[in-house]
Design an enzyme around this catalytic site. Structure first.
Site, short mmCIF file in Angstrom:
data_model
loop_
_atom_site.label_atom_id
_atom_site.label_comp_id
_atom_site.label_asym_id
_atom_site.label_seq_id
_atom_site.Cartn_x
_atom_site.Cartn_y
_atom_site.Cartn_z
N ARG A 21 0.81 -1.23 0.00
CA ARG A 21 0.00 0.00 0.00
C ARG A 21 0.85 1.28 0.00
O ARG A 21 0.33 2.37 -0.21
CB ARG A 21 -0.96 -0.02 1.21
CG ARG A 21 -2.07 -1.04 1.08
CD ARG A 21 -2.79 -1.28 2.40
NE ARG A 21 -2.05 -2.21 3.28
CZ ARG A 21 -2.48 -2.62 4.47
NH1 ARG A 21 -3.63 -2.18 4.95
NH2 ARG A 21 -1.76 -3.44 5.20
N ASN A 386 40.95 37.80 4.39
CA ASN A 386 39.82 38.39 3.67
C ASN A 386 39.80 37.86 2.25
O ASN A 386 40.78 38.00 1.53
CB ASN A 386 39.94 39.92 3.69
CG ASN A 386 38.61 40.54 3.30
OD1 ASN A 386 38.04 40.23 2.25
ND2 ASN A 386 38.10 41.40 4.15
C1 UD1 Z 1 -1.93 -6.06 11.41
C2 UD1 Z 1 -2.82 -6.96 12.26
C3 UD1 Z 1 -4.08 -6.20 12.64
C4 UD1 Z 1 -3.72 -4.92 13.37
C5 UD1 Z 1 -2.74 -4.06 12.54
C6 UD1 Z 1 -2.24 -2.94 13.38
C7 UD1 Z 1 -2.40 -9.23 11.49
C8 UD1 Z 1 -2.94 -10.38 10.72
N1 UD1 Z 1 -3.17 -8.14 11.52
O1 UD1 Z 1 -2.64 -5.79 10.22
O2 UD1 Z 1 -4.90 -7.01 13.48
O3 UD1 Z 1 -4.91 -4.18 13.62
O4 UD1 Z 1 -1.62 -4.87 12.13
O5 UD1 Z 1 -1.43 -2.07 12.67
O6 UD1 Z 1 -1.35 -9.32 12.06
N2 UD1 Z 1 4.90 -8.78 8.28
C9 UD1 Z 1 5.92 -9.70 8.27
N3 UD1 Z 1 5.76 -10.86 7.57
C10 UD1 Z 1 4.62 -11.14 6.89
C11 UD1 Z 1 3.58 -10.19 6.91
C12 UD1 Z 1 3.75 -9.02 7.61
O7 UD1 Z 1 6.96 -9.49 8.87
O8 UD1 Z 1 4.55 -12.22 6.28
C13 UD1 Z 1 5.09 -7.50 9.01
C14 UD1 Z 1 4.92 -6.28 8.15
O9 UD1 Z 1 6.16 -5.89 7.59
C15 UD1 Z 1 4.38 -5.25 9.11
C16 UD1 Z 1 3.68 -6.07 10.17
O10 UD1 Z 1 4.12 -7.41 10.00
O11 UD1 Z 1 5.40 -4.49 9.71
C17 UD1 Z 1 2.16 -6.00 10.03
O12 UD1 Z 1 1.78 -6.45 8.76
P1 UD1 Z 1 0.67 -5.70 7.90
O13 UD1 Z 1 0.51 -6.44 6.63
O14 UD1 Z 1 0.94 -4.26 7.85
O15 UD1 Z 1 -0.61 -6.00 8.82
P2 UD1 Z 1 -1.96 -5.15 8.90
O16 UD1 Z 1 -2.81 -5.51 7.76
O17 UD1 Z 1 -1.67 -3.73 9.13
CA CA Z 2 0.13 -2.54 9.06
#
Ligand code: UD1
Ligand code: CA
Length: 464
Positions: A21, A386
Site C-alpha cells: 500500500r 579576507n
Molecule cells: C496487522 C494486524 C491487525 C492490526 C494491525 C495494526 C495481522 C494479521 N493483523 O494488520 O490485526 O490491527 O496490524 O497495525 O497481524 N509482516 C511480516 N511478515 C509477513 C507479513 C507481515 O513481517 O509475512 C510484518 C509487516 O512488515 C508489518 C507487520 O508485519 O510491519 C504487520 O503487517 P501488515 O501487513 O501491515 O498487517 P496489517 O494488515 O496492518
Molecule cells: Ca500494518
C-alpha cells in the site's frame, strides 16, 4: 502481581512485509519520518527498555534493511516468503526459544511511534492479572483496516478478527476497539499454540492474531490493554498515514522543545529531527528544517528557509536560505544568506561565510571573511583572512583534489582563482583578477594577470 524483569523479555519486530500500500519498491520500514527510518524508532525504543534481546524479522528487501542498520547489534531473521504475521513469528520461534526468555514482546515494524510508556502499560497489566498474552488496543471512530477486538458478553477477549474477515452477524456489532499490533506473550503458553495457526481466512495468510482465539479456546487468559485513541499506536500502511504520523511526531518534538525554552517562530513550518539537540534559548524561525545529529546551542539564531543536517551550530547566526550539511559553526560566526556549507566545513569563531558562498571540506579561521560569491574547497584558511568577491579555489584537476593553504591575515583580491595545490604566505596580498598557480611567499604582493594596454588611437568606437 507477578515478578517481572526486563531481562526476562525478548522482543521481536515484524518487518518482512512488502508494504504494497506504500506504492514504492523500498521496504516499508525504511520509509522515513523526519529523515529517520521507521525501524530506527522502534529499535531505539526497544533498546531503551533494556530487554534481553531484540530480533527483527526481515524479508522483502532484507539486504537493504540490514544495510541501513550496520552498527546496530540487532539480529535479523529472514522470512523468505511472507506468508503472514503469524508465519513471521513461527520462523523466528526457534531463535526466540533459544534465548530462554519468559516473555516475548512482538511489535509490528510499521508502528514506529509506540512509546516506552505504552510498553510498560502492557507489561504491567499482563503481569498484574497473570495473563498468558496481552495486546495493546485502540478505540477508533474509524477502525478502517485494523483487526477488531472481539469480546464475549462478560467482556473477556475472545478473538481479533481482521477487517476483511469481520462479519457483524458472526462477531457482533463493531465496538471500534482494534488491535494495535503490539503484543506480549508468555513464552511457555505461546509454545502450546504457535504451531496451530492456519491460513483459513480471506487473505490466506497465517495471522498472528489467530493466537488470541487459540489461547481463548484453551482457557488461557488473553487480555487487551486499551490505550484509548493514542496516536502513537497508529500503524503506517500508506503514504497518507506516513505523513500523518510524521506530522504528529514533529509536533511532539516541537512541544517538548518549546516547553524547555527554545524559541520557535512560525511553528507550523519548523521540522526538527528526533536526534537533534536544541538548547533552551536558541531562536529558530520557520520555514526551517534541522535534522540528524545536529546541535543548536543556546544563543544560536536560525533564520527562515534554512536546511541544517548533522551540523553543530554553536551560538552563531545562520541567515535565511542557507543549506548546512555535516559542518561545524563556532561561536559568533555568521553564515548566509544563501550560503551552502558542505560536509567537512568548519567556520571558526567570528568568521563569516556570506552570500552565495559554497564551502566544502575546508576550515575558515577565526575572524576570516568569505563574504560574497565564492567557492572554497579543500582549503585550510588561517585567521583574519579576507577573501574578495568571486574568489574560487580550483581544487580539482579532473582527476584529483588538491589542497589550498591560506595563512593568516592574507588579503585575496576579487575574482581570483587559486589553482591548488598552492600556499599563500602570511600577510600576503593577491591582486584582483589573478590566477595564482605558484606559492606566494609571506608578506608579498602577487599579481598574475595580463597588464592592461590602452591603445587610444585604435579605439573602434571613435568614428561613431
Ligand atoms: C496487522 C494486524 C491487525 C492490526 C494491525 C495494526 C495481522 C494479521 N493483523 O494488520 O490485526 O490491527 O496490524 O497495525 O497481524 N509482516 C511480516 N511478515 C509477513 C507479513 C507481515 O513481517 O509475512 C510484518 C509487516 O512488515 C508489518 C507487520 O508485519 O510491519 C504487520 O503487517 P501488515 O501487513 O501491515 O498487517 P496489517 O494488515 O496492518
Ligand atoms: Ca500494518
Amino acid at each position: 502481581m507477578e515478578q517481572f524483569s526486563s531481562k526476562d523479555v525478548t522482543a521481536l519486530i515484524l518487518a518482512a512485509g512488502k508494504g504494497t500500500r506504500m506504492k514504492s519498491d523500498r521496504p516499508k520500514v525504511l520509509h522515513k519520518l523526519l529523515k529517520k527510518p521507521m525501524l530506527w524508532y522502534l529499535l531505539q525504543t526497544l533498546s531503551r527498555m533494556d530487554f534481553l534481546k531484540t530480533f527483527v524479522v526481515t524479508g522483502h528487501g532484507h539486504g537493504l534493511v540490514e544495510e541501513a542498520f550496520p552498527d546496530e547489534n540487532n539480529d535479523f531473521i529472514l522470512q523468505d516468503r511472507q506468508l503472514g504475521t503469524g508465519h513471521a513469528l513461527q520462523i523466528a520461534w526457534p531463535i526466540i526459544e533459544a534465548t530462554q526468555a519468559r516473555w516475548l514482546v512482538v511489535a509490528n515494524g510499521d508502528t514506529p511511534l509506540v512509546s516506552q510508556d505504552n510498553l510498560r502499560q502492557l507489561i504491567s497489566e499482563v503481569s498484574n492479572v497473570r495473563a498468558d498474552l496481552g495486546l495493546l488496543s485502540l478505540n477508533l471512530d474509524n477502525p478502517d483496516d485494523y483487526g477488531r477486538v472481539v469480546r464475549d458478553r462478560l467482556g473477556h477477549v475472545r478473538a481479533v478478527i481482521e477487517s476483511k474477515d469481520y462479519d457483524e452477524q458472526l462477531h457482533g456489532p463493531d465496538s471500534g476497539e482494534v488491535n494495535s499490533g503490539i503484543y506480549l506473550f508468555r513464552v511457555s503458553s505461546l509454545a502450546r499454540i504457535i504451531h496451530e495457526l492456519d491460513d483459513h481466512n480471506r487473505q490466506q495468510e497465517f495471522y498472528i492474531t489467530q493466537l488470541i482465539s487459540l489461547a481463548s479456546e484453551r482457557n488461557m487468559r488473553a487480555i487487551s490493554v486499551s490505550a484509548g485513541n493514542c496516536p502513537e499506536l497508529l500503524g503506517i500502511n500508506n503514504p497518507r498515514q506516513l505523513v500523518e504520523q510524521e506530522e504528529y511526531l514533529r509536533s511532539m518534538i516541537l512541544d517538548r522543545l518549546i516547553s524547555q525554552g527554545v524559541i520557535i517562530r512560525n511553528r507550523d513550518q519548523v521540522r526538527i529531527g528526533p536526534k537533534t539537540v536544541v538548547e533552551p534559548g536558541a531562536d529558530i524561525t520557520g520555514p526551517c528544517e534541522i535534522y540528524g545529529d545536529s546541535f543548536v546551542g543556546k544563543s544560536t539564531v536560525v533564520n527562515s528557509y534554512c536546511y541544517i543536517e548533522d551540523s553543530s551550530l554553536n551560538n552563531c547566526e545562520i541567515f535565511s536560505f542557507s543549506h548546512v550539511h555535516r559542518s561545524d559553526i563556532k561561536e559568533g560566526a555568521k553564515v548566509g544568506p544563501f550560503a551552502r556549507l558542505r560536509p567537512g566545513t568548519v567556520i571558526h569563531e567570528g568568521a563569516k561565510a556570506g552570500n552565495f558562498v559554497e564551502i566544502k571540506n575546508s576550515s575558515i579561521g577565526k575572524y576570516s571573511k568569505v563574504s560574497h560569491l565564492s567557492y572554497i574547497g579543500d582549503t585550510r584558511m588561517d585567521s583574519e583572512v579576507n577573501i574578495g568577491a568571486g574568489t574560487i579555489t580550483c581544487n580539482y584537476d579532473g582527476k584529483n583534489k588538491h589542497v589550498t593553504t591560506i595563512e593568516k591575515k592574507v588579503f585575496v583580491g576579487s575574482n581570483t582563482s587559486l589553482v591548488a595545490p598552492v600556499r599563500i604566505g602570511e600577510r600576503s596580498m593577491i591582486g584582483a583578477g589573478s590566477t595564482i598557480t605558484l606559492d606566494v611567499p609571506q608578506e608579498s604582493l602577487a599579481i598574475a594577470r595580463a597588464r592592461q594596454k590602452n591603445l587610444i588611437s585604435k579605439n573602434p568606437l571613435k568614428n561613431n
